[in-house]
Motif scaffolding. Structure first.
Motif, PDB file in Angstrom:
ATOM      1  N   THR A   1       0.773  -1.256  -0.043  1.00  0.00           N
ATOM      2  CA  THR A   1      -0.094  -0.130   0.024  1.00  0.00           C
ATOM      3  C   THR A   1       0.805   1.158  -0.033  1.00  0.00           C
ATOM      4  OG1 THR A   1      -1.802  -1.203   1.227  1.00  0.00           O
ATOM      5  CG2 THR A   1      -1.814   1.316   1.437  1.00  0.00           C
ATOM      6  N   VAL A   2       1.917   1.212   0.767  1.00  0.00           N
ATOM      7  CA  VAL A   2       2.806   2.446   0.749  1.00  0.00           C
ATOM      8  C   VAL A   2       3.417   2.645  -0.451  1.00  0.00           C
ATOM      9  CG1 VAL A   2       5.019   3.401   1.990  1.00  0.00           C
ATOM     10  CG2 VAL A   2       3.135   1.980   3.496  1.00  0.00           C
ATOM     11  N   TRP A   3       3.890   1.768  -1.059  1.00  0.00           N
ATOM     12  CA  TRP A   3       4.532   2.198  -2.410  1.00  0.00           C
ATOM     13  C   TRP A   3       3.526   2.835  -3.382  1.00  0.00           C
ATOM     14  CZ3 TRP A   3       4.317  -0.985  -7.326  1.00  0.00           C
ATOM     15  CH2 TRP A   3       5.192  -0.338  -8.358  1.00  0.00           C
ATOM     16  N   PHE A   4       2.344   2.242  -3.564  1.00  0.00           N
ATOM     17  CA  PHE A   4       1.409   2.889  -4.498  1.00  0.00           C
ATOM     18  C   PHE A   4       1.046   4.114  -4.081  1.00  0.00           C
ATOM     19  CE2 PHE A   4       0.043  -1.494  -5.396  1.00  0.00           C
ATOM     20  CZ  PHE A   4       0.265  -1.612  -6.979  1.00  0.00           C
ATOM     21  N   ALA A   5       0.825   4.501  -2.717  1.00  0.00           N
ATOM     22  CA  ALA A   5       0.296   5.689  -2.062  1.00  0.00           C
ATOM     23  C   ALA A   5       1.273   6.559  -2.195  1.00  0.00           C
ATOM     24  CB  ALA A   5       0.202   5.361  -0.675  1.00  0.00           C
ATOM     25  N   VAL A   6       2.704   6.296  -2.082  1.00  0.00           N
ATOM     26  CA  VAL A   6       3.738   7.504  -2.349  1.00  0.00           C
ATOM     27  C   VAL A   6       3.760   7.940  -3.789  1.00  0.00           C
ATOM     28  CG1 VAL A   6       5.712   6.240  -2.523  1.00  0.00           C
ATOM     29  CG2 VAL A   6       5.655   8.219  -1.493  1.00  0.00           C
ATOM     30  N   THR A   7       3.645   7.078  -4.530  1.00  0.00           N
ATOM     31  CA  THR A   7       3.559   7.127  -6.210  1.00  0.00           C
ATOM     32  C   THR A   7       2.414   8.136  -6.339  1.00  0.00           C
ATOM     33  OG1 THR A   7       4.763   5.042  -6.532  1.00  0.00           O
ATOM     34  CG2 THR A   7       3.914   6.353  -8.241  1.00  0.00           C
ATOM     35  N   PHE A   8       1.114   7.589  -5.971  1.00  0.00           N
ATOM     36  CA  PHE A   8      -0.013   8.508  -6.209  1.00  0.00           C
ATOM     37  C   PHE A   8       0.187   9.843  -5.779  1.00  0.00           C
ATOM     38  CE2 PHE A   8      -2.798   4.391  -5.979  1.00  0.00           C
ATOM     39  CZ  PHE A   8      -2.424   3.935  -7.342  1.00  0.00           C
ATOM     40  N   ALA A  56      10.173  -4.997  12.157  1.00  0.00           N
ATOM     41  CA  ALA A  56      10.764  -3.692  13.193  1.00  0.00           C
ATOM     42  C   ALA A  56      11.198  -2.650  12.233  1.00  0.00           C
ATOM     43  CB  ALA A  56      11.755  -4.357  13.874  1.00  0.00           C
ATOM     44  N   ALA A  57      12.208  -2.927  11.256  1.00  0.00           N
ATOM     45  CA  ALA A  57      13.022  -2.364  10.275  1.00  0.00           C
ATOM     46  C   ALA A  57      12.058  -1.402   9.656  1.00  0.00           C
ATOM     47  CB  ALA A  57      14.056  -2.788   9.421  1.00  0.00           C
ATOM     48  N   SER A  58      10.986  -1.858   9.006  1.00  0.00           N
ATOM     49  CA  SER A  58       9.780  -1.050   8.172  1.00  0.00           C
ATOM     50  C   SER A  58       9.274  -0.126   9.123  1.00  0.00           C
ATOM     51  CB  SER A  58       8.745  -2.086   7.621  1.00  0.00           C
ATOM     52  OG  SER A  58       9.546  -2.891   6.522  1.00  0.00           O
ATOM     53  N   LEU A  59       8.881  -0.643  10.397  1.00  0.00           N
ATOM     54  CA  LEU A  59       8.269   0.182  11.419  1.00  0.00           C
ATOM     55  C   LEU A  59       9.301   1.491  11.669  1.00  0.00           C
ATOM     56  CD1 LEU A  59       5.803   0.575  13.132  1.00  0.00           C
ATOM     57  CD2 LEU A  59       7.040  -0.422  15.002  1.00  0.00           C
ATOM     58  N   GLY A  60      10.354   1.469  11.811  1.00  0.00           N
ATOM     59  CA  GLY A  60      11.287   2.435  12.075  1.00  0.00           C
ATOM     60  C   GLY A  60      11.645   3.352  10.920  1.00  0.00           C
ATOM     61  N   MET A  92      10.424   6.054   2.644  1.00  0.00           N
ATOM     62  CA  MET A  92       9.134   5.233   2.545  1.00  0.00           C
ATOM     63  C   MET A  92       9.454   4.062   1.669  1.00  0.00           C
ATOM     64  SD  MET A  92       6.629   6.908   3.907  1.00  0.00           S
ATOM     65  CE  MET A  92       4.986   6.409   2.993  1.00  0.00           C
ATOM     66  N   ILE A  93      10.156   4.162   0.411  1.00  0.00           N
ATOM     67  CA  ILE A  93      10.483   3.075  -0.194  1.00  0.00           C
ATOM     68  C   ILE A  93      11.401   2.082   0.336  1.00  0.00           C
ATOM     69  CG2 ILE A  93      11.434   2.487  -2.308  1.00  0.00           C
ATOM     70  CD1 ILE A  93       8.937   3.748  -2.835  1.00  0.00           C
ATOM     71  N   ALA A  94      12.329   2.548   1.124  1.00  0.00           N
ATOM     72  CA  ALA A  94      13.079   1.632   2.029  1.00  0.00           C
ATOM     73  C   ALA A  94      12.137   0.645   2.898  1.00  0.00           C
ATOM     74  CB  ALA A  94      14.268   2.429   2.928  1.00  0.00           C
ATOM     75  N   GLY A  95      11.229   1.501   3.673  1.00  0.00           N
ATOM     76  CA  GLY A  95      10.546   0.469   4.565  1.00  0.00           C
ATOM     77  C   GLY A  95       9.686  -0.161   3.684  1.00  0.00           C
ATOM     78  N   VAL A  96       9.258  -0.211   2.379  1.00  0.00           N
ATOM     79  CA  VAL A  96       8.736  -1.228   1.713  1.00  0.00           C
ATOM     80  C   VAL A  96       9.518  -2.138   1.121  1.00  0.00           C
ATOM     81  CG1 VAL A  96       7.468  -1.407  -0.395  1.00  0.00           C
ATOM     82  CG2 VAL A  96       6.893   0.910   0.717  1.00  0.00           C
ATOM     83  N   ILE A  97      10.632  -1.882   0.755  1.00  0.00           N
ATOM     84  CA  ILE A  97      11.529  -2.849   0.268  1.00  0.00           C
ATOM     85  C   ILE A  97      12.198  -3.752   1.526  1.00  0.00           C
ATOM     86  CG2 ILE A  97      13.989  -3.290  -0.574  1.00  0.00           C
ATOM     87  CD1 ILE A  97      12.037  -2.122  -2.758  1.00  0.00           C
TER      88      ILE A  97
END
Length: 170
Positions: A1-8, A56-60, A92-97
């Protein structure tokens, strides 16, 4: 969801198709570069531990993104050349990756839980579920951005990721 959202969201803020293309390139490039390493992490460590670490990494990273979002003024995100915008996007993308590790681990867990004669069907269902969830999350992302903005996406990402951590920890 985050990847799509940040792109939009970046498109709506900057009106730059180029910026959205750069985001897609960053995402695909990082996914390709990290895939083998992430697979080896999943292969060499306990699945639960890897999923907890990934979450945990994504959360951070999402929490750091929230700090940047709240600290910067809205006008900062309207300029496609803004370093703050790109720092935010990269967080944001790092959290998704890094969250992709969890997806890799989940696929292997399904294989471990299903007896050999039925694994082909189970793996097919995993692929189908992933595809459908990709479709559904793109719609949810668009609705979140369109109706409630980036702050809502960040809050949903934080709450959902924290809930995943609690679930895995239990």
């Amino acid at each position: 969801t985050v990847w799509f959202a940040v792109t939009f969201w970046v498109y709506l803020e900057t009106r730059s198709v180029f910026a959205t293309g750069v985001i897609a390139g960053i995402f695909l490039g990082l996914t390709a570069l990290c895939g083998v390493w992430f697979g080896s992490l999943v292969d060499h460590h306990r699945k639960r531990t890897v999923m907890l670490g990934s979450s945990a990494a994504s959360l951070g990273l999402y929490a750091a993104s929230l700090v940047v979002y709240l600290a910067a003024g809205p006008e900062t995100f309207r300029d496609p050349a803004s370093p703050v915008l790109w720092g935010f996007v990269l967080l944001m993308i790092a959290g998704v990756i890094v969250g992709n590790i969890r997806g890799i681990a989940m696929s292997t867990v399904v294989t471990l839980l299903v007896p050999e004669p039925d694994r082909d069907k189970a793996n097919g269902l995993v692929g189908t579920t992933s595809g459908v969830s990709f479709l559904v999350t793109s719609v949810i992302s668009g609705l979140l951005i369109g109706m409630a903005g980036m702050l809502s996406v960040l809050l949903v990402a934080l709450v959902a990721t924290a809930a995943a951590i609690v679930h895995l920890a239990a």
